[in-house]
Design an enzyme around this catalytic site. Structure first.
Site, PDB file in Angstrom:
ATOM      1  N   CYS A 103       3.573   0.674   3.186  1.00  0.00           N
ATOM      2  CA  CYS A 103       1.898  -0.010   3.018  1.00  0.00           C
ATOM      3  C   CYS A 103       1.424   0.233   4.668  1.00  0.00           C
ATOM      4  CB  CYS A 103       2.016  -1.629   2.806  1.00  0.00           C
ATOM      5  SG  CYS A 103       0.589  -2.120   3.603  1.00  0.00           S
ATOM      6  N   CYS A 106       0.444  -2.856   6.751  1.00  0.00           N
ATOM      7  CA  CYS A 106       0.357  -4.464   6.939  1.00  0.00           C
ATOM      8  C   CYS A 106       2.390  -3.809   5.732  1.00  0.00           C
ATOM      9  CB  CYS A 106      -0.259  -5.687   6.267  1.00  0.00           C
ATOM     10  SG  CYS A 106      -1.181  -4.661   4.716  1.00  0.00           S
ATOM     11  N   SER A 107       1.895  -4.755   4.906  1.00  0.00           N
ATOM     12  CA  SER A 107       3.333  -4.900   3.926  1.00  0.00           C
ATOM     13  C   SER A 107       3.396  -4.883   2.740  1.00  0.00           C
ATOM     14  CB  SER A 107       4.319  -5.626   5.749  1.00  0.00           C
ATOM     15  OG  SER A 107       3.900  -7.612   4.336  1.00  0.00           O
ATOM     16  N   CYS A 108       2.544  -4.579   1.637  1.00  0.00           N
ATOM     17  CA  CYS A 108       2.483  -4.878   0.503  1.00  0.00           C
ATOM     18  C   CYS A 108       3.739  -3.745  -0.404  1.00  0.00           C
ATOM     19  CB  CYS A 108       0.686  -4.821  -0.089  1.00  0.00           C
ATOM     20  SG  CYS A 108      -0.300  -5.429   0.988  1.00  0.00           S
TER      21      CYS A 108
HETATM   22 FE    FE Z   1       0.126  -4.424   3.746  1.00  0.00          FE
END
Ligand code: FE
Length: 206
Positions: A103, A106-108
């Site tokens: 991602c 961000c950190s999906c």
């Molecule tokens: Fe994300």
């Protein structure tokens, strides 16, 4: 303000938003503090077992695999794994294509199926480098992808999450579904590792 290691630091924008929203929902009786704590504990305890179970089923059942590649969310639900609101796309590794997930924003991450993402997944170096030099990043994970195999990098976002369907390793022909699932690690499902059959310890005379 909260106290942290001796000095006072203000909450960040997102921390304040989370607290405000949570308190409002509790106050209005939509959820309870206990329910929130329970859901968070379950999330922390979850590992990649659900994703691994889906992969093992797909390796054994071509019809399930076809359904999984067509609609990952429904395939998860078919095995009893709830993925409310999650659009899951499963990408299949083949002899000429390897898939890896990131991602960049961000950190999906498909937490409902893989648990919490590892720290490196959320790190800026991984997020920026894997799109530019995936082969090199994978090599740093110890995963050497042959030059003839193309690497596809998939960028997750708030609306969709990806999961990799790795290639079934040779030599697992008669393995049970449970044993196969045991080969599928979190890193295999992200695409930075390949399923490995554990080497038999060499018997040695002492
Ligand atoms: Fe994300």
């Amino acid at each position: 303000m909260r106290k942290e290691t001796g000095s006072y630091q203000p909450y960040s924008y997102f921390q304040l938003m989370e607290i405000s929203l949570r308190e409002l929902l509790v106050e209005k009786g939509v959820v309870t503090e206990d329910a929130i704590a329970g859901a968070m504990a379950a999330m922390r305890e979850r590992g990649p077992e659900r994703g691994a179970a889906m992969v093992a089923r797909a390796w054994l059942d071509p019809a399930y695999k076809a359904r999984m590649l067509a609609d990952g969310s429904r395939a998860a639900e078919e095995l009893g794994f709830e993925v409310p609101g999650l659009r899951l796309i499963v990408v299949e590794n083949t002899s000429d294509t390897h898939n890896v997930i990131v991602c960049t924003l961000c950190s999906c991450y498909p937490r409902m199926l893989l648990g919490l993402p590892p720290e490196w997944y959320k790190s800026r170096p991984y997020r920026s480098r894997v799109v530019r030099e995936p082969r090199k990043v994978l090599a740093e994970f110890g995963t050497k992808i042959p030059p003839k195999v193309q690497i596809r990098v998939h960028d997750s976002n708030a609306d969709m999450r990806y999961m990799v369907l790795p290639l079934r390793p040779a030599g697992t022909e008669r393995w049970s579904e449970e044993r196969l699932a045991g080969l599928v690690t979190r890193d295999c499902l992200i695409g930075v590792a390949l399923p490995q059959i554990p080497k038999k310890p060499k018997s040695r005379k002492s």
